[in-house]
Design an enzyme around this catalytic site. Structure first.
Site, short mmCIF file in Angstrom:
data_model
loop_
_atom_site.label_atom_id
_atom_site.label_comp_id
_atom_site.label_asym_id
_atom_site.label_seq_id
_atom_site.Cartn_x
_atom_site.Cartn_y
_atom_site.Cartn_z
N ASP A 1 0.79 -1.04 0.10
CA ASP A 1 0.09 0.11 0.04
C ASP A 1 0.72 1.20 -0.07
OD1 ASP A 1 -2.62 1.64 0.51
OD2 ASP A 1 -1.46 1.90 2.14
N LYS B 1 1.51 4.23 -2.94
CA LYS B 1 1.42 5.68 -2.98
C LYS B 1 2.77 6.47 -3.30
CE LYS B 1 -1.66 5.11 0.74
NZ LYS B 1 -2.07 5.25 2.45
#
Length: 366
Positions: free
Chosen positions: A221, A225
């Site tokens: 995750d 980003k």
């Protein structure tokens, strides 16, 4: 029932089509319902699509899905949306298949807004296809909520760059789950007497992690980003040809637990590594430091990485609490002290705020 009231406003009515009426999608519907310039004309879930060009009441949109029928997004829904301009395609899923349809929507003049990280952190070919199609058609693709949910992260970065500042480094805690785990586990001063495996298990029970904690501990995750942010920085646009797969990621999943095992077996196996994490915590604490799982984009070296690092207690990352995200922008203008964006980086309501904020921006530009 009044679906919207354009007569009371000079604002142009903008049609919206929502895909994925789950937690975030439900909050998006609720927030859009308070804004008179938007009209819902399509809603899609995994079973089908309900389309009504006259408008679908926001309040009962999910129940209206009872009228849904299987429709191909690419060949049926998007072409229909193209006839209802201006229109925004809102993707609240985490689906790669839906993300691959962004160029199709954009080529039809349909704007795209999404918190879905997949399309913008995928291979450079898909990312460039989205960018190029948006530029060619004039339709907008907005993704503020892909990084930091409702926090103004991407918009801050874009403003810095558009006004001529030079970004030298971005670092921060980019995952709400990782933030909660290490803010709880490793604190300045005296630490709580808790095993790392027990903390992860408790976090799962409280909803801080995915149903399988390995999804969070993998670091993927954070890597997504970083991929999204790095592609805005001059000189790093092409640094990640395979997107998230090109990021240097330190996974916190121990060897032997990275296979296809159940969440319960994963948590049980994690107990065998408690001593390792306790040793890391003690070393940090003995040096008046804390452990934080951080993402770093170093524009000078070109390194884009995420992993577990130690920071002195005086550092802004050391004072982080709860599950907050924090982003430090090191630039030429903010040389002595970085520009900091901090706050809740996860949750349906704040993520929906980022989505709706993008919709408002588009409504003001069309």
């Amino acid at each position: 029932m009044v679906l919207f009231n354009a007569a009371q406003s000079t604002k142009k009515v903008v049609n919206v089509a929502l895909v994925g009426p789950g937690g975030v999608g439900t909050s998006v519907l609720e927030q859009l319902s308070k804004l008179e310039q938007f009209k819902l004309i399509s809603i899609t879930n995994s079973k089908g699509t309900y389309f009504n060009e006259s408008g679908i009441p926001f309040a009962s949109a999910k129940s209206e899905l009872a009228k849904a029928s299987p429709k191909c997004l690419e060949k049926e829904v998007i072409p229909a949306l193209a006839k209802q301009q201006p229109c925004i395609f809102i993707d609240n899923t985490s689906s790669e298949d839906v993300a691959k349809l962004y160029p199709v929507a954009l080529s039809h003049g349909v704007h795209v807004v999404t918190p879905n990280k997949v399309g913008f952190s995928a291979s450079l070919s898909l990312y460039n296809h989205i960018k190029e199609t948006s530029a060619a058609s004039g339709a907008f693709a907005y993704k503020e909520s892909t990084v930091g949910a409702g926090l103004p992260v991407i918009s801050t970065l874009e403003t810095l760059l558009k006004t001529g500042d030079k970004v030298t480094k971005i670092e921060g805690v980019l995952s709400g789950t990782m933030s909660y785990l290490f803010n709880t586990y490793s604190k300045s001063g005296k630490n709580d007497d808790i095993l790392f495996s027990k903390l992860v298990s408790d976090a799962r029970d409280q909803g801080y992690t995915e149903p399988h904690p390995g999804s969070d501990l993998s670091g993927s995750d954070v890597a997504r980003k970083l991929a999204i942010l790095s592609r805005h920085i001059p000189g790093l646009e092409n640094a990640l040809p395979d997107g998230v797969d090109s990021v240097d990621v330190q996974s916190l999943i121990p060897a032997g637990l990275d296979g296809d095992i159940s969440p319960e077996d994963f948590l049980s196996g994690l107990k065998n590594h408690d001593a390792h994490y306790e040793s890391l915590r003690k070393t940090a604490n003995d040096n008046d430091s804390v452990l934080r799982y951080v993402g770093v984009i170093d524009a000078a070296s070109g390194k884009i990485k995420c992993g577990l690092e130690t920071y002195p207690s005086s550092h802004p990352l050391a004072s982080l609490t709860g599950s907050d995200n924090i982003f430090l922008f090191h630039t030429e203008r903010y040389g002595a002290r970085p520009l900091i964006v901090q706050g809740a980086g996860a949750g349906s309501a704040v993520t929906a705020m980022g989505v709706v904020g993008d919709c408002i921006t588009i409504s003001e530009r069309v």
